[in-house]
Design a protein around this motif. Sequence first.
Motif, PDB file in Angstrom:
ATOM      1  N   GLU A 206     -92.062  -6.371  17.097  1.00  0.00           N
ATOM      2  CA  GLU A 206     -92.872  -7.496  17.576  1.00  0.00           C
ATOM      3  C   GLU A 206     -93.258  -7.195  19.030  1.00  0.00           C
ATOM      4  N   ILE A 240     -98.175  -8.158  15.869  1.00  0.00           N
ATOM      5  CA  ILE A 240     -98.311  -9.504  16.417  1.00  0.00           C
ATOM      6  C   ILE A 240     -98.095 -10.450  15.247  1.00  0.00           C
ATOM      7  N   ALA A 241     -97.031 -11.203  15.285  1.00  0.00           N
ATOM      8  CA  ALA A 241     -96.701 -12.084  14.155  1.00  0.00           C
ATOM      9  C   ALA A 241     -97.753 -13.176  14.011  1.00  0.00           C
ATOM     10  N   ILE A 242     -98.170 -13.425  12.781  1.00  0.00           N
ATOM     11  CA  ILE A 242     -99.080 -14.547  12.522  1.00  0.00           C
ATOM     12  C   ILE A 242     -98.526 -15.382  11.371  1.00  0.00           C
ATOM     13  N   ALA A 243     -99.184 -16.504  11.117  1.00  0.00           N
ATOM     14  CA  ALA A 243     -98.738 -17.420  10.063  1.00  0.00           C
ATOM     15  C   ALA A 243     -98.805 -16.710   8.707  1.00  0.00           C
TER      16      ALA A 243
ATOM     17  N   ALA B 142    -105.957 -20.492  12.670  1.00  0.00           N
ATOM     18  CA  ALA B 142    -105.292 -20.318  11.375  1.00  0.00           C
ATOM     19  C   ALA B 142    -104.177 -19.281  11.487  1.00  0.00           C
ATOM     20  N   ALA B 143    -104.447 -18.203  12.198  1.00  0.00           N
ATOM     21  CA  ALA B 143    -103.446 -17.131  12.315  1.00  0.00           C
ATOM     22  C   ALA B 143    -102.188 -17.616  13.015  1.00  0.00           C
ATOM     23  N   PHE B 144    -102.341 -18.525  13.971  1.00  0.00           N
ATOM     24  CA  PHE B 144    -101.178 -18.976  14.741  1.00  0.00           C
ATOM     25  C   PHE B 144    -100.705 -20.366  14.340  1.00  0.00           C
ATOM     26  N   GLY B 145    -101.175 -20.835  13.180  1.00  0.00           N
ATOM     27  CA  GLY B 145    -100.622 -22.066  12.631  1.00  0.00           C
ATOM     28  C   GLY B 145    -100.917 -23.315  13.434  1.00  0.00           C
ATOM     29  N   ARG B 173    -108.604 -23.648   6.523  1.00  0.00           N
ATOM     30  CA  ARG B 173    -107.139 -23.732   6.618  1.00  0.00           C
ATOM     31  C   ARG B 173    -106.658 -24.694   7.679  1.00  0.00           C
ATOM     32  N   HIS B 260    -101.039 -17.087  21.134  1.00  0.00           N
ATOM     33  CA  HIS B 260     -99.915 -16.158  20.999  1.00  0.00           C
ATOM     34  C   HIS B 260     -98.771 -16.543  21.930  1.00  0.00           C
ATOM     35  N   VAL B 265     -95.368 -19.543  15.895  1.00  0.00           N
ATOM     36  CA  VAL B 265     -95.396 -18.415  14.956  1.00  0.00           C
ATOM     37  C   VAL B 265     -94.723 -17.192  15.581  1.00  0.00           C
ATOM     38  N   GLY B 266     -93.824 -16.593  14.833  1.00  0.00           N
ATOM     39  CA  GLY B 266     -93.177 -15.367  15.310  1.00  0.00           C
ATOM     40  C   GLY B 266     -91.976 -15.639  16.200  1.00  0.00           C
TER      41      GLY B 266
END
Lengths: 267, 267
Positions: A206, A240-243, B142-145, B173, B260, B265-266
């Motif tokens: 990460e 890079i962590a995503i949902a 959407a990627a980061f919720g 989403r 980020h 997320v993550g």
Amino acid sequence: MELIRVIDPHDPRVAAFRDIRERDLVGRQGLFVAEGKVVLNVLLGAPDYELQSVLLLESRVAGLSETLARLPAEIPVHVATAEVMNAIAGFHIHRGILALGRRRGVPTAADLLAALPRRTLALVLVGLSNHDNIGSIFRNAAAFGVDAVFADASCCDPLYRKAIRVSVGGVFRVSFARFDDMGGFVDALAAKGIEPAALSPRGETEIGAFDRPGRLALFLGTEGEGLPETLMARMRTLRIAIAPGFDSLNVAATSAIALHRLADVGR
Amino acid sequence: MELIRVIDPHDPRVAAFRDIRERDLVGRQGLFVAEGKVVLNVLLGAPDYELQSVLLLESRVAGLSETLARLPAEIPVHVATAEVMNAIAGFHIHRGILALGRRRGVPTAADLLAALPRRTLALVLVGLSNHDNIGSIFRNAAAFGVDAVFADASCCDPLYRKAIRVSVGGVFRVSFARFDDMGGFVDALAAKGIEPAALSPRGETEIGAFDRPGRLALFLGTEGEGLPETLMARMRTLRIAIAPGFDSLNVAATSAIALHRLADVGR
């Protein structure tokens, strides 16, 4: 400064601005067209580039006096009505400012590697064929003070008109070079003590947990395919962590996040 | 599943797909057109949206069997040659997949605020009129919720075709609502215990030093003007440091970096 009034779209003095969109597709032998005031100002301050000629909408002249005052005396400044300017360019130029420029020299990747500072952050672009993405990545690279961008042979040209525009002139602020042989390039990084690291949704580490080395080259790949596994096997891989359940980040967004994490700007 | 073969571009069964670009400009009364397989798959999984009709290039049918198997039986699937499809749409549809959709309901900002979870992260978009930026921000959201996106009246429509495409379906989403009265909206945030914070190049607090509250609404403004000073005076302001002398970050890149940093997320 003398303004050259152009009334005939076929005036040979503005031939370089003619049918811009079609010329975009065939390459321009080291020349490029940049659009807009902000980009022109960046170009004027970029030592590796020279301005050759300018074409302005007549209604923009007054508002550009500061920029025009910075132009070297020998640069011809052409002025036209909207009708003539659009006829020259072949489409509607809504910014009203076109600049013809040239890169003074084209450094090799080896040249650029040799010129990097002791502590350094570089980007390596692999297979990026979308001008929006290339332009956005250069904008981020300029914003975060990246020392150099290296692009493999399959990447599109950062000096394509749209890439320049999207970069807001970032392509003129960040040194860049192309390379053909990926294996040789990765070897050259190692020889310079530059650690390569790949950004990938499949990355092992990460990005927030990555302890940045002093000399770092971040690899970014295409969104569809990503970086080749054989290439990722040669370096650390970062994610890079995503949902869960959502496709992926855009590669330019990825570059923004990674550079904000790893660049020295603001630290 | 029955495929409806369309051979006449004026076939009334595909009227909703006709002259898409011109319709983009006039609004579609709650309907929208989505392009591409990935976006169609997101749409199919989105409870707040319903698919109404599909138009496919005949050569894409075989490769779409999994997606087509997910379609409700009552959804008509039209198939056409490239020539007919392009004649219907009015331009070259290179993805070969068009879907007509409808939002089931249009929540108010108050509806959405009331439905937010206890710990929450929302975005508030102010004056964003560029579909690329809106689409990219929804992709990042959407990627980061992100729990919800709120857009003021001057923002462009997230369900515009290009915004949908750039978002890779992210607009389906993430719940979103529009609001008219900024003062009232900021008051409504306060009433819900949601802390507003503005992202701005002139922000007081470097984003890395910001201690995120549990309920947070991040405000993003246009790139040119930025957020109004009167609005920023009502909240904490955050900045992302960049290299001196360069213009600014793109607003979508700003959203990527901020989310980020601040999303769960993550973590």
